[in-house]
Design a protein around this motif. Structure first.
Motif, PDB file in Angstrom:
ATOM      1  N   ASP A 353     122.501  63.354   0.747  1.00 11.66           N
ATOM      2  CA  ASP A 353     123.513  62.448   1.251  1.00 11.66           C
ATOM      3  C   ASP A 353     124.501  63.280   1.923  1.00 11.66           C
ATOM      4  N   SER A 354     124.688  64.516   2.193  1.00  9.76           N
ATOM      5  CA  SER A 354     125.793  64.794   2.792  1.00  9.76           C
ATOM      6  C   SER A 354     125.841  64.445   4.249  1.00  9.76           C
ATOM      7  N   VAL A 355     127.125  63.717   4.286  1.00  9.83           N
ATOM      8  CA  VAL A 355     127.443  62.901   5.565  1.00  9.83           C
ATOM      9  C   VAL A 355     127.814  63.834   6.692  1.00  9.83           C
ATOM     10  N   HIS A 356     128.432  64.738   6.517  1.00  9.51           N
ATOM     11  CA  HIS A 356     128.721  65.911   7.495  1.00  9.51           C
ATOM     12  C   HIS A 356     127.482  66.544   8.067  1.00  9.51           C
ATOM     13  N   LEU A 357     126.616  67.066   7.058  1.00  9.17           N
ATOM     14  CA  LEU A 357     125.532  67.645   7.580  1.00  9.17           C
ATOM     15  C   LEU A 357     124.794  66.627   8.425  1.00  9.17           C
ATOM     16  N   MET A 358     124.518  65.580   7.969  1.00 14.01           N
ATOM     17  CA  MET A 358     123.723  64.330   8.539  1.00 14.01           C
ATOM     18  C   MET A 358     124.254  64.346  10.419  1.00 14.01           C
ATOM     19  N   VAL A 359     125.798  64.465  10.134  1.00 16.82           N
ATOM     20  CA  VAL A 359     126.506  64.190  11.520  1.00 16.82           C
ATOM     21  C   VAL A 359     126.043  65.497  12.401  1.00 16.82           C
ATOM     22  N   PHE A 360     126.019  66.673  11.870  1.00 18.35           N
ATOM     23  CA  PHE A 360     126.047  67.895  12.529  1.00 18.35           C
ATOM     24  C   PHE A 360     124.704  67.917  13.100  1.00 18.35           C
ATOM     25  N   CYS A 361     123.551  67.699  12.189  1.00 19.70           N
ATOM     26  CA  CYS A 361     122.135  67.614  12.875  1.00 19.70           C
ATOM     27  C   CYS A 361     122.101  66.658  13.831  1.00 19.70           C
ATOM     28  N   GLU A 362     122.555  65.494  13.531  1.00 23.35           N
ATOM     29  CA  GLU A 362     122.656  64.500  14.649  1.00 23.35           C
ATOM     30  C   GLU A 362     123.341  64.879  16.059  1.00 23.35           C
ATOM     31  N   LEU A 363     124.529  65.623  15.999  1.00 21.41           N
ATOM     32  CA  LEU A 363     124.901  66.078  17.185  1.00 21.41           C
ATOM     33  C   LEU A 363     124.266  67.084  17.770  1.00 21.41           C
ATOM     34  N   MET A 364     123.536  68.164  16.841  1.00 20.27           N
ATOM     35  CA  MET A 364     122.917  69.373  17.389  1.00 20.27           C
ATOM     36  C   MET A 364     121.351  68.944  17.672  1.00 20.27           C
ATOM     37  N   GLY A 365     120.878  67.823  17.145  1.00 23.76           N
ATOM     38  CA  GLY A 365     119.700  67.441  17.874  1.00 23.76           C
ATOM     39  C   GLY A 365     118.640  68.308  16.761  1.00 23.76           C
ATOM     40  N   VAL A 366     118.899  68.474  15.502  1.00 18.92           N
ATOM     41  CA  VAL A 366     117.817  69.339  14.925  1.00 18.92           C
ATOM     42  C   VAL A 366     117.593  68.463  13.503  1.00 18.92           C
ATOM     43  N   PRO A 367     116.564  68.876  12.755  1.00 25.30           N
ATOM     44  CA  PRO A 367     116.231  67.951  11.505  1.00 25.30           C
ATOM     45  C   PRO A 367     116.993  68.361  10.413  1.00 25.30           C
ATOM     46  N   PHE A 368     117.260  67.375   9.706  1.00 29.17           N
ATOM     47  CA  PHE A 368     118.445  67.504   8.488  1.00 29.17           C
ATOM     48  C   PHE A 368     117.738  68.540   7.448  1.00 29.17           C
TER      49      PHE A 368
END
Length: 1822
Positions: A353-368
């Motif tokens: 549930d790492s929020v920042h990694l989720m946002v990073f993956c969402e912004l970069m368009g890659v799987p979490f």
């Protein structure tokens, strides 16, 4: 010259010091060779001893003379060493606030840590085109030198800016690029300069960060190539970057920041477009909060973000790409907050549930899941298999940081590529100027891989710098052909080999990186083993095995080996990269396109053994050190192929304090940047270089008159042979003299001693003269005192004698006065007694007469009243009786006249006697007027008499009342007094006499006292009245003064507004005309290119007029504009959109007005044609009757003439005494006969007159009947010859049958018309008479009212005291005068209004009559046929020309070509009258106006305007041509005004000139067009004059010295002034000669005097602005002697103005700033009182300019003193309240608003003849 001569007593030297590096000291005794110590005294008075090493015998360095301190160029110093350089920089930086200093070819720039106003556009313009040595040191001077060499030598240039962090490298490079962008002449279509400058905010945001040393430190190196075309205009740019500090992305030291872009993004996170990034404060992210300093003082990150986004947009980067960039940066910030959990020693994980990694993956368009997995794992590949291994928390965090650094580096590289693509130009690059902004030498407490690469780059740059300096020195010596020896300089090639050679530091580092288990420790051991004993520049620290020391050119630096391998390999987990490559964000894939290409190229070269795949991949990957070394070699090749220019930036202190220098830090940087090495190379040879002329001018005082030869070179050789015995200390070149170090100081010492001796001699002579003058003055004073004392004694003795005599005289007079007083008292008593007795008798007699007189008066008034009443009754009865009788007679007469009027005989008699009746009526009216005047005069006289009588009666009544009151009072007291007197008469006789005497005396005293009191009261009242009047006057004057001041201020404000509006309009006009010219040029180029490409397919668009000028459309020009759509678009881009829209709107409005006017004109022409047809028809009908009546009238007039002639002959014969027959005697028979004949002749003449008047009245009536329905029938009286009379065809036939020709009917009708006219006249006269009577009655009533009011006022004032009475009368008089004044003012306004209306009606009627006459004459020209007559002799009269030139239609082109295009101004100005072309063109315009051809007028004037513009465009640099056409354009405009017919202009004309006014066309629009054209030519003339004067101004006003030798210039160093001491000096006489040529040329061309004055004012403003700007930018010109020279030059300019009577032109006022600057250089500058004087004196200078002059003030001789800094501070504080501009420079491009006053010409157009040399034979004078 021996050392003992230099190290003498009072010589100053430099001693080493731990705190200040170097300290100044002074020798207290001479030094002798062999002494082991020097006795010195420090500046604070401390005595010290300096020991001298006997082995080396090195003496402390000598200090330069004060006159050489603060020089612009360090090479100008006589002693070149480290303390001299440091002291010179310190004096310039701290005292003079100068941050730039030359050191040979190097510009030293010290960071001021303060914003300075030295980078504005006016400073750029001042440095543009100047040689490098002419101006004070500046980054703009270096940039100008590079730009000039590129243009002149056709060689690429480079600008190398270096220095440590915080020294100001980036700012210097930015200003250099701004300079290139400003001075280059690129077109505004591309805006390449803006894009080049727009790259700076982007690169600063992405590559700059805050460090402990600098708030905006560049953490990368960059080299920008600015490309130019053959015209030296910027066409593009290219950028290369070096060694971005990627480690800063993930780590910052304390009090530092990450790159600016992260903080800008966080500060803008509240914007809607950034909401999706889920950002917050910079403190919330790990990558931005480590330095604990998120804010920079004075910097708004949100505002900087706006600038960054604006720069992206300017470079053409789309909004989507920008958002993608910000998205990746936000993802990096979120990646920094991803927390890695430690599971074991070699295992780690990330929470699901790492929020920042989720946002990073969402912004970069890659799987979490993939990213979370590979952040904690890595893939290992062996020869047989591949497996995944977990990593520890430390390695996972390092991998996360490596990924962030890699992504940021890719993003940085992509943005750099995008900027390069935006700056790339399709045009071919001809040359370029490279700007290298690279880090300087760095040494910290802990130095790592980045510092090693930076210092390696600086080693390479230093080597290139040393070779370049040595090369320049060698070329200078060879050029001057002097013997030279090889100068030894430190070559740092061994240090460079240590770093980059085989088995060097970088080679061993790359080899260790290839090892599977390579580490920093093993690499350090390899370094020790390989390099420690082989290279002297390599060393090992004593206490460490993980560091090494490199001896660089600047200092030795210890590097820590930790991290070298990791930073060199720059590894990143490839699986993480692969995850990013599978991103759904397309833009992210662009960052890894290079990896894709590299991978594909490697896949093509597959290895044979699969086990070597990983090894091959690692081998092919380049390390950071290898990449940096290759890019550095490429950079050095580029720099070696260019001409380098060096800028060394110095950081003065570590506290970022403004204008404070830390000597220790400054010396470290001077050693590191190579400045001292440059000084050492220069000092090893001949550092001081003088031209022969400079040496002669400076040291002329050391020569005797016999030593001065015509050959300056030989003179200098002879002098040097005498002054300097050691010939090795100097060398003679072809053009210069070369001196060793210290020789200039020795020569300066000799010069100073010589001047000091001369000063002592002058002082001795002056003191002797002063002492003798003082002695003579004292002697004269003693003689004067003696004379006055003796005179005083004599006057005292005379005074004593006079007093004695006066005492005797006073005694005699006093005794006489006592005796006379006693006698007069006795006589007065006797007279008093007599007086009382006589008064008593007189009063008794008076009372008796008084009673009798009252009865007589009453009887007189009663009888008079009765007689007047009886007279009035009688007069009323008589008048009534007369009225009745006259009424009866009038009725009888009326009946009789009616009877007579019914009969024909009565009509005839009425016709015969009508004239007599008219005359009688006229006489009666005149008599009535005369009676009225007499009545009014009598009334006025009666009123005056009545007023006088009334006043007299009032006075009498008042006297009577006063007498009656006195009599009554005395009558009451008289009996009692008589009884008392009779009762006490014989007892108190003596007592009464004495009492009478006392009463008389008291009465006299009382009267005198009362008289005195009255006099005092009167005087007091007068004084009070005068005081009140004065107060009123003061108040009135104060009010008037306030009103005047207000009016003056309003007038001044209006004048300023008018001037600003005029200048704004003129600047807009010039811009518009400039754009129009550019439009034409572009259109011609496009037409030419289209015609060459498609010669047969041209497309014509006659309706194209979007970019044509306003006035050409308003004139209805028929010239078509051809051009394609592409040319239109290109031209439209150059025009400002708002201006274009306004012009188009104005063009449409003018076009509509023109169409409506033309339509109205057509309608009027049709109406006039119809009226002309009707008039022609009426003429044919009434011509017969007109001929008959004309014949009768001519017959009567001929008879009248004959009678008059007979009468004159008769009178002549009567009065001629010389005739044969003497005149008859009065009373004789012949005399009576002649009188009878004369009477009969007069009667006949009167009858003839009556007949003529009847005929004329009949003709007037016919004309009135004929034209009563026409447009002008009621308002205009027409001549009989113009409109013939005719009979009414509808008249009944029975009237015509009265007689054959209808004469009776005509006479009857004429009589009736005459009666009506006479009745109208009589009624008019009656009305006028009634009006006059009414006015007289009003005046009488008014006078009566005034009289009554005055009576009331008089009665009221009699009751008031005297003072109040006077005040009331004054108020009444003031009120009366005020009312009269108001009435008169109202009457005047009414009369003025009436006059204006009448003038307007008169102008309207005159215009209508003229139009009608012209149309009738033009449209109805009937051929006149004449019968053959006999031949007569014809006498030829002299032709009277009308001031017109006739030409055929279509000759306009020939005329303009001959008169404008092909005309040579010189011949016309010398041979013919001034303004001849203008007169010829206007005479042709008059002809076109005369024939009423508007097409000719517009064609001729439009062709003239176009041709003049073409001539100005082609020959705009020829002053004579531009001046000639300015004069002729103004003259043509003045002619259009002078002959327009307007009253304002016609008043200046003669009667003949007013006849030549234009009749058919109103050309006010063309007046405006020619005015605009004159303004355009005026500005071109100013530009032409400026181009001619610019090279002369500085050389004549500043550089030329009238008094050379004593006040010669100082040494200037390596960069000599280009224009100083030329073989042909430009003096102020040359400048005045050029100004005289300008004035003579303009006068010959006939230019108006007002226009010449405005041009002279503009010339003098240019001279003042250019001179003052150069003075403010040249330290060597700010001295006392230069102030004296400037004042002398200004005086010569003023004399030039006085000689040509131009002192009232305002040119003198424009020189005021320059004159005040010169006075500022000469005035005393020490105390606060001096500061007050300066503040008052320098009113035309701004505070910035005053402070700049005081700061730059430099002594030329040792007797002058520098301006203390405290005084400059006092001046600044004193002038801080001034409200003024903060700009330093004067605006040299400022052009005063031009006014074109109307100056009428006295030349008569009819007298102008066309010279044959003009080839205008097709023109004919009319």
């Amino acid at each position: 010259m021996a050392a003992s001569e230099l190290y003498a007593k009072y010589a100053r030297v430099w001693l080493p010091d731990a705190g200040e590096v170097w300290k100044s000291a002074e020798l207290t005794k001479d030094y002798s060779p062999g002494d082991l110590k020097l006795t010195l005294q420090l500046e604070d008075g401390t005595e010290v001893e300096h020991k001298i090493d006997p082995r080396t015998n090195n003496l402390p360095p000598l200090r330069n003379p004060n006159i050489l301190v603060g020089e612009n160029d360090l090479t100008a110093l006589s002693y070149l060493h480290e303390p001299a350089v440091l002291h010179n920089l310190k004096v310039r930086f701290i005292d003079s606030k100068s941050i730039y200093t030359y050191c040979g070819i190097v510009l030293v720039a010290i960071n001021p840590y303060e914003s300075l106003p030295i980078y504005e556009a006016d400073i750029i313009n001042a440095y543009s085109g100047q040689n490098m040595g002419d101006m004070d040191p500046h980054i703009f001077a270096v940039a100008e030198e590079a730009y000039k060499q590129m243009a002149r030598d056709e060689r690429n240039q480079s600008l190398i800016v270096s220095g440590e962090s915080g020294a100001g490298k980036t700012v210097s490079a930015k200003y250099a690029m701004r300079y290139f962008a400003t001075v280059s002449c690129s077109s505004s279509e591309t805006s390449v300069e803006e894009r080049v400058l727009a790259s700076n905010p982007i690169m600063e945001a992405l590559g700059n960060a805050k460090t402990t040393r600098n708030d905006n430190s560049s953490r990368f190196g960059k080299y920008i190539e600015i490309g130019f075309n053959k015209k030296h205009c910027i066409i593009g740019a290219n950028m290369r970057t070096y060694l971005l500090e990627k480690s800063r992305v993930v780590f910052q030291a304390n009090d530092e920041r990450n790159y600016h872009i992260f903080y800008q993004l966080c500060a803008s996170s509240h914007l809607p477009e950034f909401k999706a990034f889920k950002l917050g404060c910079a403190d919330d992210f790990h990558f931005t909060n480590q330095g604990q300093s998120p804010v920079i003082e004075g910097v708004d990150d949100a505002k900087e973000m706006c600038n960054t986004r604006r720069a992206f947009s300017k470079l053409g980067i789309s909004e989507s790409d920008q958002m993608a960039i910000y998205q990746i940066l936000a993802a990096i910030l979120h990646l920094s907050n991803v927390e890695v959990k430690d599971q074991s020693a070699d295992r780690s994980s990330i929470l699901p549930d790492s929020v920042h990694l989720m946002v990073f993956c969402e912004l970069m368009g890659v799987p979490f899941e993939d990213m979370a997995h590979w952040l904690c794992h890595r893939k290992l590949q062996t020869t047989t298999e591949t497996y995944v291994k977990s990593v520890s928390k430390v390695n996972a965090v390092n991998g996360r940081d490596a990924l962030a650094k890699h992504v940021y580096a890719r993003l940085f590289s992509w943005i750099v590529c995008g900027i390069n693509n935006a700056l790339k130009s399709a045009a071919k690059q001809h040359s370029f100027i490279g700007v290298l902004d690279i880090y300087g030498f760095e040494t910290f407490d802990v130095n790592s891989f980045e510092q090693f690469c930076i210092n390696y780059a600086n080693e390479k740059l230093q080597q290139q710098f040393n070779l370049h300096v040595f090369k320049l020195e060698q070329e200078e010596y060879m050029k001057e052909e002097i013997p030279w020896t090889l100068i030894d300089f430190d070559d740092n090639q061994p240090c460079i080999d240590l770093i980059e050679a085989k088995l060097g530091v970088l080679d061993l580092l790359d080899e260790e990186c290839k090892m599977p288990k390579g580490s920093d420790d093993t690499w350090a051991q390899k370094l020790y083993n390989t390099l420690l004993k082989q290279n002297a520049h390599f060393d090992k620290p004593r206490m460490s095995n993980r560091a090494f020391i490199v001896h660089h050119f600047a200092d030795k630096v210890e590097y820590q080996c930790d991290g070298f391998l990791e930073k060199n390999k720059d590894t990143v987990n490839e699986e993480q990269i692969n995850v990013l490559k599978k991103s759904k964000v397309d833009w992210l894939l662009k960052l890894f396109e290079d990896d894709e290409k590299a991978t594909s190229s490697r896949n093509k070269r597959k290895p044979t053994a699969t086990g070597r795949a990983g090894q091959t991949q690692r081998d092919n990957k380049k390390t950071v050190g290898l990449q940096f070394r290759q890019s550095l070699h490429l950079l050095m090749e580029t720099l070696n192929a260019t001409s380098p220019h060096y800028v060394r930036c110095i950081k003065p202190n570590d506290d970022k304090s403004p204008f404070i220098m830390d000597p220790v830090r400054a010396v470290q940087q001077l050693r590191a940047c190579g400045i001292l090495e440059t000084i050492r190379i220069s000092a090893a040879g001949f550092p001081s270089r003088w031209t022969y002329q400079e040496f002669f001018s400076r040291y002329r005082v050391l020569m005797k008159q016999k030593d001065v030869l015509h050959d300056r070179k030989q003179t200098c050789k002879n002098v040097l042979d005498k002054l300097v015995k050691d010939q090795d200390k100097y060398q003679f070149g072809k053009n210069k003299i070369f001196f060793r170090a210290g020789q200039v100081a020795y020569l300066e010492k000799l010069r100073s001693d010589k001047l000091r001796l001369a000063c002592v001699r002058i002082q001795k002579t002056i003191r002797c003269w002063l002492a003798r003058k003082k002695y003579l003055r004292m002697r004269d004073s003693a003689v004067t005192i003696q004379r006055h004392v003796r005179g005083h004694q004599a006057r005292c003795y005379v005074k004593f004698l006079r007093r004695t005599k006066a005492a005797v005289l006073i005694q005699r007079n006093v005794r006489m006065w006592v005796t006379r007083t006693r006698y007069q008292r006795q006589r007065s008593a006797a007279i008093t007694v007599q007086c009382f007795l006589r008064a008593y008798m007189a009063r008794k007699q008076y009372y008796k007469l008084l009673y009798e007189q009252k009865a007589v008066v009453i009887q007189k008034w009663v009888r008079g009243w009765r007689a007047r009443r009886r007279y009035k009754r009688t007069m009323a009865a008589i008048v009534l009786l007369q009225s009745c009788v006259r009424r009866m007679k009038a009725k009888k007469e009326l009946k009789k006249l009616k009877v007579e009027a019914r009969s024909v005989e009565g009509i005839k008699k009425l016709n015969i006697g009508m004239e007599n009746k008219i005359m009688q009526l006229q006489h009666k009216i005149n008599d009535q007027h005369k009676d009225n005047r007499e009545l009014s005069e009598r009334l006025h006289v009666m009123e005056k008499t009545q007023t006088t009588e009334r006043e007299k009666r009032n006075r009498e009544i008042e006297n009577l009342r006063r007498s009656e009151q006195e009599a009554r009072a005395k009558a009451v007291t008289l009996p009692s007094l008589l009884e008392q007197l009779s009762f006490l008469q014989h007892e108190l006789e003596n007592t009464r006499r004495e009492k009478g005497d006392l009463e008389e005396q008291g009465k006299v005293y009382k009267e005198q006292t009362q008289q005195v009191v009255e006099d005092l009261n009167m005087k007091n009242s007068l004084l009070n009245r005068e005081k009140d009047e004065l107060n009123k006057r003061i108040l009135e004057q104060a009010d008037q003064l306030t009103d005047i001041k207000t009016n003056v201020e309003n007038a001044k404000q209006l004048e300023r507004d008018l001037t600003e509006e005029r200048s704004r309009y003129q600047s807009l006009l010039s811009e518009h005309l400039h754009l129009e010219e550019r439009h034409r040029d572009v259109k011609e180029e496009m037409d030419l290119s289209i015609s060459t490409i498609k010669s047969g397919h041209e497309r014509t668009d006659p309706n194209y007029s979007s970019n044509s000028s306003e006035f050409s459309q308003s004139l209805g020009s028929t010239e078509g504009d051809d051009g394609s759509t592409q040319a239109k678009n290109l031209t439209e881009a150059t025009v400002d959109l708002q201006v274009l829209l306004k012009l188009q709107r104005r063009v449409k409005e003018l076009e509509q007005d023109r169409q409506s006017l033309s339509q109205e004109l057509d309608n009027r022409e049709e109406a006039q044609q119809e009226k002309a047809k009707e008039v022609e028809e009426q003429r044919t009908v009434g011509r017969a009757e007109l001929d008959l009546e004309t014949l009768k009238r001519q017959e009567l007039e001929s008879d009248n003439k004959k009678l008059k002639q007979d009468l004159n002959e008769l009178r002549q014969s009567l009065t001629n005494e010389d005739s044969e027959l003497a005149p008859p005697v009065p009373g004789s028979l012949p005399y009576n006969i002649l009188l009878e004949q004369l009477g009969s002749s007069n009667d006949e003449l009167e009858m003839r007159k009556e007949e003529v008047m009847l005929l004329r009245s009949h003709m007037v009536r016919q004309e009135a009947l004929k034209h009563k329905d026409s447009l002008l029938g009621e308002g205009v009286s027409l001549e009989l010859s113009d409109f013939p009379t005719f009979r009414d065809l509808d008249r009944s036939t029975d009237i015509h049958t009265l007689n054959e020709d209808g004469e009776l009917w005509l006479a009857y009708e004429g009589l009736k018309e005459t009666n009506r006219i006479l009745e109208c006249q009589m009624q008019e006269q009656k009305r006028a008479h009634h009006e006059d009577n009414r006015k007289l009655l009003e005046e009488v009533n008014k006078f009566k009212g005034e009289k009554e009011q005055q009576q009331k006022l008089l009665a009221r004032s009699l009751l008031l005291p005297e003072d109040a009475r006077i005040e009331a009368s004054l108020k009444h008089e003031i009120t009366r005068l005020t009312s009269e004044n108001l009435d008169l003012t109202e009457q005047q306004e009414q009369q003025n209004e009436t006059m204006r209306k009448l003038k307007k009606q008169l102008k309207l009627y005159i215009k209508k009559v003229g139009d009608l006459e012209a149309s009738v004459q033009q449209k109805n020209k009937a051929p006149v046929t004449t019968d053959p007559v006999r031949a007569v002799n014809i006498t030829r009269k002299e032709k009277e020309y009308r001031g017109m030139l006739e030409y055929r239609e279509g000759d306009e082109t020939r005329l303009v070509k001959k008169l404008v295009v092909d005309l040579k101004p010189r011949g016309v100005a010398v041979s013919f009258i001034p303004g001849l072309p203008a007169y010829i063109i206007f005479m042709c315009v008059r002809y076109a106006d005369n024939v009423n051809d508007d097409q000719r007028v517009s064609t001729l004037l439009n062709s003239t305007i176009s041709s003049i513009k073409g001539v100005i465009k082609r020959r705009g640099k020829d002053f004579e041509v531009v001046s000639f056409w300015l004069a002729n354009t103004c003259r043509l405009m003045q002619c259009l005004k002078q002959y327009s017919g307007d009253e304002a202009f016609a008043t200046h004309n003669t009667a003949k000139q007013n006849e030549h006014c234009l009749a058919n066309f109103e050309l006010s629009e063309y007046q405006q067009v020619f005015g605009d054209l004159a303004i355009q030519i005026y500005r071109q003339l100013i530009k032409c004059m400026e181009d001619i004067l610019q090279p002369l101004i500085v050389a004549s006003m500043l550089e030329h010295e009238t008094m050379q030798g004593v006040l010669g210039s100082k040494p200037t160093g390596l960069r000599k002034r280009s224009s100083s001491f030329s073989e042909q000096d430009v003096t102020v006489e040359v400048l005045l000669q050029r100004l005289g040529v300008f004035h003579t040329t303009m006068s010959q061309h006939g230019m108006d005097l007002d226009l010449i004055k405005q041009l002279v004012k503009q010339q003098f403003y240019i001279i003042c602005a250019v001179t003052l700007n150069h003075l403010l930018l040249r330290k060597d010109m700010c001295s006392w002697s230069k102030g004296l020279q400037i004042r002398y030059n200004v005086w010569q300019l003023e004399e030039w103005l006085a000689e040509r009577e131009l002192t009232d032109s305002g040119a003198t006022e424009t020189l005021e700033p320059l004159l005040q600057a010169a006075q500022l250089l000469q005035i005393k500058k020490k105390t606060e009182a001096d500061a007050q004087v300066i503040g008052t004196m320098c009113s035309a200078l701004t505070t910035t300019q005053i402070v700049k002059v005081l700061t730059l003030y430099t002594p030329v001789i040792e007797f002058e003193e520098r301006v203390p800094t405290t005084f400059i501070t006092t001046i600044t504080n004193l002038l801080k309240d001034r409200v003024e501009s903060t700009t330093l420079m004067m605006d040299t491009k400022k052009i005063f608003a031009i006014t074109l006053p109307f100056t009428p010409s006295s030349v008569a157009l009819e007298s102008i003849q066309i010279p044959a040399s003009l080839n205008l034979g097709f023109l004919a004078r009319i």
